[in-house]
Enzyme design. Structure first.
Site, PDB file in Angstrom:
ATOM      1  N   GLY A 149      46.806 -27.137 -33.090  1.00 14.87           N
ATOM      2  CA  GLY A 149      46.959 -25.770 -33.409  1.00 14.87           C
ATOM      3  C   GLY A 149      48.408 -25.248 -33.479  1.00 14.87           C
ATOM      4  CB  ALA A 150      49.958 -22.913 -35.673  1.00 17.26           C
ATOM      5  CG  ASN A 152      49.755 -18.091 -35.775  1.00 18.19           C
ATOM      6  OD1 ASN A 152      49.208 -18.965 -35.214  1.00 18.19           O
ATOM      7  ND2 ASN A 152      49.710 -17.509 -36.885  1.00 18.19           N
ATOM      8  CE  LYS A 175      50.122 -31.478 -30.903  1.00 20.40           C
ATOM      9  NZ  LYS A 175      50.960 -30.571 -30.416  1.00 20.40           N
ATOM     10  CD  GLU A 178      55.287 -28.755 -30.720  1.00 19.11           C
ATOM     11  OE1 GLU A 178      54.116 -28.818 -30.726  1.00 19.11           O
ATOM     12  OE2 GLU A 178      55.996 -29.149 -31.731  1.00 19.11           O
ATOM     13  CB  VAL A 229      52.490 -26.641 -46.536  1.00 20.20           C
ATOM     14  CG1 VAL A 229      52.490 -27.470 -47.798  1.00 20.20           C
ATOM     15  CG2 VAL A 229      51.606 -25.179 -47.133  1.00 20.20           C
ATOM     16  CB  THR A 231      52.279 -30.266 -40.107  1.00 21.65           C
ATOM     17  OG1 THR A 231      53.814 -29.831 -39.626  1.00 21.65           O
ATOM     18  CG2 THR A 231      51.587 -30.908 -39.046  1.00 21.65           C
ATOM     19  CD  GLU A 249      42.043 -22.413 -42.137  1.00 19.72           C
ATOM     20  OE1 GLU A 249      42.748 -21.618 -42.890  1.00 19.72           O
ATOM     21  OE2 GLU A 249      40.604 -22.143 -42.207  1.00 19.72           O
ATOM     22  CB  CYS A 283      48.616 -18.079 -41.685  1.00 16.16           C
ATOM     23  SG  CYS A 283      47.122 -17.773 -41.033  1.00 16.16           S
ATOM     24  CD  GLU A 380      54.144 -19.629 -43.769  1.00 17.22           C
ATOM     25  OE1 GLU A 380      54.043 -20.960 -43.581  1.00 17.22           O
ATOM     26  OE2 GLU A 380      52.828 -19.118 -43.453  1.00 17.22           O
ATOM     27  CD  GLU A 457      40.014 -22.900 -38.724  1.00 16.58           C
ATOM     28  OE1 GLU A 457      40.685 -21.860 -38.345  1.00 16.58           O
ATOM     29  OE2 GLU A 457      39.587 -24.012 -38.039  1.00 16.58           O
TER      30      GLU A 457
HETATM   31  P1  NAD Z   1      53.435 -26.774 -37.567  1.00 12.83           P
HETATM   32  O1  NAD Z   1      53.277 -27.388 -38.857  1.00 12.83           O
HETATM   33  O2  NAD Z   1      55.139 -27.037 -37.251  1.00 12.83           O
HETATM   34  O3  NAD Z   1      52.908 -27.311 -36.456  1.00 12.83           O
HETATM   35  C1  NAD Z   1      51.488 -27.112 -36.041  1.00 12.83           C
HETATM   36  C2  NAD Z   1      51.016 -28.229 -35.178  1.00 12.83           C
HETATM   37  O4  NAD Z   1      50.938 -29.681 -35.815  1.00 12.83           O
HETATM   38  C3  NAD Z   1      51.645 -28.466 -33.831  1.00 12.83           C
HETATM   39  O5  NAD Z   1      50.680 -28.484 -32.918  1.00 12.83           O
HETATM   40  C4  NAD Z   1      52.285 -29.622 -34.072  1.00 12.83           C
HETATM   41  O6  NAD Z   1      52.885 -30.220 -32.794  1.00 12.83           O
HETATM   42  C5  NAD Z   1      51.562 -30.363 -34.860  1.00 12.83           C
HETATM   43  N1  NAD Z   1      52.085 -31.435 -35.660  1.00 12.83           N
HETATM   44  C6  NAD Z   1      53.419 -31.612 -35.917  1.00 12.83           C
HETATM   45  N2  NAD Z   1      53.677 -32.627 -36.784  1.00 12.83           N
HETATM   46  C7  NAD Z   1      52.498 -33.397 -36.768  1.00 12.83           C
HETATM   47  C8  NAD Z   1      52.039 -34.699 -37.148  1.00 12.83           C
HETATM   48  N3  NAD Z   1      52.816 -35.393 -38.015  1.00 12.83           N
HETATM   49  N4  NAD Z   1      50.818 -34.956 -36.867  1.00 12.83           N
HETATM   50  C9  NAD Z   1      49.858 -34.354 -36.119  1.00 12.83           C
HETATM   51  N5  NAD Z   1      50.415 -33.114 -35.570  1.00 12.83           N
HETATM   52  C10 NAD Z   1      51.528 -32.755 -35.831  1.00 12.83           C
HETATM   53  O7  NAD Z   1      53.328 -25.443 -37.536  1.00 12.83           O
HETATM   54  P2  NAD Z   1      53.847 -23.968 -36.418  1.00 12.83           P
HETATM   55  O8  NAD Z   1      55.001 -23.965 -36.761  1.00 12.83           O
HETATM   56  O9  NAD Z   1      53.384 -24.622 -35.180  1.00 12.83           O
HETATM   57  O10 NAD Z   1      52.967 -23.025 -37.051  1.00 12.83           O
HETATM   58  C11 NAD Z   1      53.337 -22.159 -38.185  1.00 12.83           C
HETATM   59  C12 NAD Z   1      52.559 -22.693 -39.223  1.00 12.83           C
HETATM   60  O11 NAD Z   1      51.248 -22.455 -39.211  1.00 12.83           O
HETATM   61  C13 NAD Z   1      52.854 -21.584 -40.581  1.00 12.83           C
HETATM   62  O12 NAD Z   1      52.972 -22.406 -41.619  1.00 12.83           O
HETATM   63  C14 NAD Z   1      51.469 -20.818 -40.521  1.00 12.83           C
HETATM   64  O13 NAD Z   1      51.429 -20.143 -41.770  1.00 12.83           O
HETATM   65  C15 NAD Z   1      50.407 -21.700 -40.272  1.00 12.83           C
HETATM   66  N6  NAD Z   1      49.198 -21.123 -39.939  1.00 12.83           N
HETATM   67  C16 NAD Z   1      48.120 -21.102 -40.663  1.00 12.83           C
HETATM   68  C17 NAD Z   1      47.076 -20.654 -40.068  1.00 12.83           C
HETATM   69  C18 NAD Z   1      45.805 -20.430 -40.998  1.00 12.83           C
HETATM   70  O14 NAD Z   1      44.751 -20.094 -40.464  1.00 12.83           O
HETATM   71  N7  NAD Z   1      45.859 -20.898 -42.195  1.00 12.83           N
HETATM   72  C19 NAD Z   1      46.921 -19.847 -39.002  1.00 12.83           C
HETATM   73  C20 NAD Z   1      47.959 -19.969 -38.277  1.00 12.83           C
HETATM   74  C21 NAD Z   1      49.263 -20.497 -38.475  1.00 12.83           C
END
Ligand code: NAD
Length: 483
Positions: A149-150, A152, A175, A178, A229, A231, A249, A283, A380, A457
């Site tokens: 998860g992210a 937000n 997961k 953090e 993107v 990640t 997502e 997002c 973004e 989703e």
């Molecule tokens: P992030 O990509 O930094 O982290 C997302 C998750 O991935 C976290 O739980 C993180 O610990 C995990 N992660 C990081 N590196 C990883 C790896 N190598 N392998 C597996 N897991 C890993 O994103 P964020 O900063 O938490 O959230 C913001 C982003 O999420 C924005 O880009 C936003 O647009 C996007 N988002 C998208 C949607 C959607 O439905 N499309 C919804 C909410 C947020």
């Protein structure tokens, strides 16, 4: 103020901790205070969660869909009953105002549990007659799904992934981000209380490395990520190595197009919702607001008036309607983009500054006179920063709206019905809006095109991403072989 959970992880129907894992703090974004300390999952914890999921999944899949659905619908009821407490926790976890969390987080999680609980009993394959012979297809679970998860929408993300996964007979190891690890533990607790067998929905904590080790584990059949993107690229590639199913997502830089025949008040409301809800940490936000030249001044004037209604403060106060960024790091990122917008020549027509108080607050910010090539119009930001651009014609604005690597969402405000549908058809985005913005009901598909993602989703479409079809050929006559 302390929101320390019983333990860091929820595995096999119980809270467990392992202090050998790296400690990390949970910070209340409105004050900067540490409200909990958790431990990242060690390999032993990850192992335990995946083993529990694998063991529990077979019996869960063997239950009828109606039985599984009943558990999900019971969980939805519990979530609604506890909405207040869950919303308070979500506000501590994320900093989003209680005014929002009380109507958008546990409630939308409950919607997903109820919706997929309702669908579970009617999941089917099909029958294909071939003369006397026939084929039937069985809709089967994928096995163990990993959700990542992210930060937000932590409750919503856990439910948007968990509900369809469980409805289809899968088990999940989730997961959370953090930055916001608390709410998903409550989702796990509630599902267990509602009757989900131990091991069917597990939560493990940790940073990206924990996510990465889940993605590559051979016990895992599917990975669903909500995140950025960069990640997404890493997770998709790692999942491909093991030929796992994925849902991605990811981020966006969505266009919101306002024609001069639009209802101005609704258009301003749409732009506010699409840029400042959750302090811009959404997002699908429509952060490139294209306003037709004839109404640009009227739009900016009305927007500035409406922004005087911002009540920025303690997010637990139900009157507050604008909260902080989730973390200091995110605030620094957003401030960096604002500085870049100014240095590249955009005009700040509202806000633009850090708020002089504890916590990670930034004023809602509007840039006008933005051009397509500026950094703030291309990348973004994930904060409360709206870029207003202007345009002359429909053909021109559609080309410019689509001129981005992202394709998550898009919106149009106009009184011309035919034009509204032409624009919706022309947008290269997975989720489009006509005369509104940013609604995400569970009944509708949600997801991205281009770099914004893979899969959908919500809606019945999610079932395709959490199940697989097996074709069974049935012969009714003797087998003819050539020798
Ligand atoms: P992030 O990509 O930094 O982290 C997302 C998750 O991935 C976290 O739980 C993180 O610990 C995990 N992660 C990081 N590196 C990883 C790896 N190598 N392998 C597996 N897991 C890993 O994103 P964020 O900063 O938490 O959230 C913001 C982003 O999420 C924005 O880009 C936003 O647009 C996007 N988002 C998208 C949607 C959607 O439905 N499309 C919804 C909410 C947020």
């Amino acid at each position: 103020m302390h929101q320390q959970p019983t333990a860091s992880h929820f595995i096999d129907g119980q809270y467990i901790d392992d202090t050998a894992g790296d400690a990390f703090d949970v910070v209340y974004p409105a004050t900067g205070e540490v409200i909990a300390r958790l431990h990242a999952a060690t390999p032993a914890i990850i192992n335990r969660a995946l083993d529990a999921a694998r063991r529990a999944q077979t019996d869960w899949a063997a239950m009828t869909g109606t039985e599984r659905g009943r558990v999900l619908r019971r969980a939805a009821d519990i979530m609604r009953d506890r909405n207040h407490d869950l919303s308070v926790l979500e506000t501590y976890d994320t900093g989003k105002p209680y005014q929002e969390t009380s109507v958008a987080d546990a409630t939308s999680g409950a919607d997903a549990l109820e919706y997929f609980g309702g669908l579970a009993g009617s999941l089917t394959g099909e029958h294909i007659q071939l003369g006397q012979d026939f084929v039937y297809s069985r809709r089967e679970a994928l096995g163990v799904c990993v959700g990542i998860g992210a930060w937000n929408y932590p409750t919503q993300i856990a439910c948007w992934k968990g509900a369809p996964a469980l409805a289809c007979g899968n088990a999940m190891v989730f997961k959370p981000s953090e930055s916001t690890p608390l709410s998903a533990l409550k989702v796990a607790e509630i599902l267990f209380e509602a009757g989900a067998p131990a091991g069917i929905f597990n939560v493990v904590q940790g940073l990206g490395a924990v996510g990465a080790s889940l993605v590559t584990d051979p016990r895992v059949n599917k990975v669903s990520l909500t995140g950025s993107v960069p990640t997404g690229r890493k997770v998709y590639a790692a999942a491909a190595e093991g030929m796992k199913h994925v849902t991605m997502e990811l981020g966006g830089k969505s266009p919101l197009v306002i024609f001069d025949d639009a209802d101005l008040e609704n258009a301003v409301s749409g732009a506010i919702l699409g840029n400042f809800y959750s302090s811009g940490q959404v997002c699908s936000n429509g952060t490139r607001v294209f306003v037709q030249k004839g109404i640009k001044d009227a739009f900016l004037n009305r927007l500035s008036e409406r922004l005087k209604g911002v009540i920025l403060g303690d997010p637990q106060d139900p009157k507050t309607n604008f909260g902080p960024m989730v973390s200091q790091n995110q605030r620094d990122i957003v401030e960096g983009y604002i500085a870049k917008g100014i240095s590249e020549g955009a005009h700040v027509s509202f806000g633009g500054k850090r708020v002089d108080k504890a916590g990670f607050f930034i004023e809602p910010t509007v840039f006008s006179d933005v051009t397509d090539d500026m950094t703030i119009a291309r990348e973004e930001i994930f904060g409360p920063v709206m870029s207003v651009l202007d345009f002359d014609t429909e053909e021109e604005v559609l080309l410019r709206a689509n001129d981005t690597q992202f394709g998550l969402a898009a919106g149009v405000f106009t009184a011309d019905l035919a034009r509204a549908h032409r624009m919706a058809a022309g947008f290269e985005a997975g989720t489009c809006y006509i005369n509104t913005y940013n609604l995400a009901p569970v009944e509708a598909p949600f997801g991205g095109m281009k770099m914004s993602g893979v899969g959908r989703e919500n809606s019945k479409a999610a079932i395709e991403h959490y199940s697989q079809l097996k074709g069974v050929y049935v012969a009714m006559t003797d087998v003819e072989a050539s020798f």
